[in-house]
Design a protein around this motif. Structure first.
Motif, PDB file in Angstrom:
ATOM      1  N   TYR A  13       0.879  -1.173   0.000  1.00 46.72           N
ATOM      2  CA  TYR A  13       0.000   0.000   0.000  1.00 46.72           C
ATOM      3  C   TYR A  13       0.913   1.218   0.000  1.00 46.72           C
ATOM      4  CZ  TYR A  13      -3.620  -3.367   1.061  1.00 46.72           C
ATOM      5  OH  TYR A  13      -4.473  -4.434   0.982  1.00 46.72           O
TER       6      TYR A  13
ATOM      7  N   THR B 221       1.716   5.359  -0.879  1.00 42.95           N
ATOM      8  CA  THR B 221       1.252   6.723  -1.158  1.00 42.95           C
ATOM      9  C   THR B 221       2.399   7.467  -1.843  1.00 42.95           C
ATOM     10  OG1 THR B 221      -0.057   6.608   0.844  1.00 42.95           O
ATOM     11  CG2 THR B 221       0.243   8.796  -0.126  1.00 42.95           C
TER      12      THR B 221
ATOM     13  N   GLU C 223       1.887  11.232  -8.409  1.00 45.29           N
ATOM     14  CA  GLU C 223       1.109  10.058  -8.791  1.00 45.29           C
ATOM     15  C   GLU C 223       1.289   9.653 -10.255  1.00 45.29           C
ATOM     16  OE1 GLU C 223      -2.901  10.590  -7.367  1.00 45.29           O
ATOM     17  OE2 GLU C 223      -2.279   9.830  -5.404  1.00 45.29           O
TER      18      GLU C 223
ATOM     19  N   LYS D  31      -5.571   1.889  -8.250  1.00 44.51           N
ATOM     20  CA  LYS D  31      -5.479   3.216  -7.631  1.00 44.51           C
ATOM     21  C   LYS D  31      -6.652   3.392  -6.672  1.00 44.51           C
ATOM     22  CE  LYS D  31      -4.757   7.977  -8.518  1.00 44.51           C
ATOM     23  NZ  LYS D  31      -5.130   9.148  -9.124  1.00 44.51           N
ATOM     24  N   LYS D  32      -6.337   3.742  -5.443  1.00 48.91           N
ATOM     25  CA  LYS D  32      -7.382   3.993  -4.447  1.00 48.91           C
ATOM     26  C   LYS D  32      -7.313   5.456  -4.047  1.00 48.91           C
ATOM     27  CE  LYS D  32      -8.642  -0.371  -3.627  1.00 48.91           C
ATOM     28  NZ  LYS D  32      -9.990  -0.870  -3.655  1.00 48.91           N
ATOM     29  N   GLU D  33      -8.242   5.892  -3.236  1.00 43.69           N
ATOM     30  CA  GLU D  33      -8.236   7.280  -2.758  1.00 43.69           C
ATOM     31  C   GLU D  33      -7.008   7.534  -1.877  1.00 43.69           C
ATOM     32  OE1 GLU D  33     -11.289  10.622  -2.027  1.00 43.69           O
ATOM     33  OE2 GLU D  33     -11.396   8.891  -3.315  1.00 43.69           O
ATOM     34  N   GLY D  34      -6.023   8.228  -2.411  1.00 46.31           N
ATOM     35  CA  GLY D  34      -4.852   8.614  -1.599  1.00 46.31           C
ATOM     36  C   GLY D  34      -3.720   7.608  -1.566  1.00 46.31           C
ATOM     37  N   TYR D  35      -3.911   6.428  -2.168  1.00 45.94           N
ATOM     38  CA  TYR D  35      -2.817   5.435  -2.177  1.00 45.94           C
ATOM     39  C   TYR D  35      -2.986   4.449  -3.340  1.00 45.94           C
ATOM     40  CZ  TYR D  35      -6.173   2.218   0.011  1.00 45.94           C
ATOM     41  OH  TYR D  35      -7.258   1.427   0.263  1.00 45.94           O
ATOM     42  N   TYR D  36      -1.939   3.664  -3.548  1.00 45.03           N
ATOM     43  CA  TYR D  36      -1.973   2.618  -4.580  1.00 45.03           C
ATOM     44  C   TYR D  36      -1.834   1.259  -3.918  1.00 45.03           C
ATOM     45  CZ  TYR D  36      -1.333   6.220  -8.089  1.00 45.03           C
ATOM     46  OH  TYR D  36      -1.521   7.305  -8.887  1.00 45.03           O
TER      47      TYR D  36
END
Ligand code: ATP
Length: 306
Positions: free
Chosen positions: A232, A234, A238, A254-259
């Motif tokens: 996980y 950040t 990006e 891709k997630k909200e605020g992190y990968y």
């Protein structure tokens, strides 16, 4: 392999409905075996048939070489059973409950005291033996059930969700007893559980779904096959990070605020991280869990609340 439970081509139908469909598996003597599956998978049907409570439709089920259909009483003396719902007589003391069980199992009178000492000693309840069952906590009742299931010195102990509803500390104690039994008495334990971390302690696991065995292996092998380590990450840049992930062909989401990045290939991941190190704000690597194994195989969580 020295199997004490042998199940070959076992099928159970309720009317036209096939609840268990031609399953085969063995359980090694002296091992702890976990039988897992989502609701309605066929676990109770299988356990009840092994315990001589239900009749099979077809197949062969042997315990210690005895046939569960044609040698019921031999099988019954070879097994102890602890079901989820308490079957203790709450108006009697612990001691009286155990003594009654000794009568059912024709334990010779001269051996009764020794067996009570051993089984209650195992679950740390010897000094409580004169207490009424109605006054005991849920965890203590479960311990009495385990002691009672062992009073006739069975070779196999069936435990249907032995720790469900118990607090974490009591669950840990119950597990101490289970492991002690396996190690010191060479008893084979066949259990069902909804707690995945408990399944991991077992020597072998079978997962049943829709009446079919969909996986049967050691916890280690199942984890290796069905889970992935995930990173996980950040990133402060990006789009640059995404280009890198694509260049190195690392799967990511891709997630909200992190990968969420596939961390199975550590070499590749380390290369990406070293190129991008100035811009990494946070990183956490998570190992695959047994919940992931269950989810991957059955498409469902073992419990809806996790
Ligand atoms: N007496 C019965 N008559 C008809 N169908 C039944 C009967 N008992 C069980 N079934 C069905 O057989 C299937 C297997 O049930 P079983 O109780 O063995 O599952 P399970 O894995 O133990 O589930 P749970 O975790 O919910 O106890 C389910 O679809 C169930 O509805």
């Amino acid at each position: 392999m020295n199997p004490i439970i042998e199940v070959k081509n076992f099928t159970k139908k309720y009317g036209d409905f096939i609840a268990v469909n031609d399953i085969s598996f063995n359980v090694e003597k002296g091992s702890i075996f976990a039988f897992l599956g989502p609701n309605g998978a066929g676990k109770s049907t299988t356990i009840n048939t092994l315990c001589t409570i239900f009749e099979k439709t077809s197949g062969t089920l042997l315990i210690d070489g005895k046939d569960v259909t044609t040698q019921k009483s031999e099988v019954r003396s070879a097994i102890g059973v602890v079901f989820q719902d308490s079957t203790l007589d709450s108006k009697m003391t612990i001691d009286e409950n155990l003594k009654m069980h000794c009568v059912f199992y024709n334990v010779p009178n001269r051996e009764v005291e020794e067996r009570i000492q051993f089984t209650l000693g195992l679950v740390d309840l010897l000094d409580q033996r004169n207490k009424l069952v109605s006054t005991l906590s849920g965890g203590m009742k479960r311990r009495v059930e385990i002691a009672r299931g062992l009073i006739h010195y069975p070779k196999v102990l069936f435990l249907d969700e032995p720790t469900t509803g118990l607090d974490p500390q009591t669950r840990a104690h119950i597990w101490e007893y289970i492991i002690k039994l396996q190690k010191e008495r060479d008893i084979t334990i066949f259990l069902t559980t909804h707690y995945m971390e408990e399944a991991e302690i077992c020597n072998k696991i079978a997962i049943i779904d829709g009446g079919i065995i969909v996986a049967h292996d050691t916890p280690y092998a199942l984890k290796k096959e069905f889970t992935k380590d995930t990173a996980y990450i950040t990133s402060r840049k990006e789009s640059e990070f995404e280009q890198l992930l694509e260049r190195y062909k690392l799967n990511y989401v891709k997630k909200e605020g992190y990968y969420k990045v596939d961390a199975e290939n550590t070499d590749l991941l380390l290369q990406v991280l070293s190129v991008h190190k100035e811009n990494i704000a946070d990183i956490e690597i998570k190992k695959g869990t047994f919940n992931d194994v269950f989810l991957e195989i059955t498409g469902r969580k073992i419990r809806e609340d996790i």
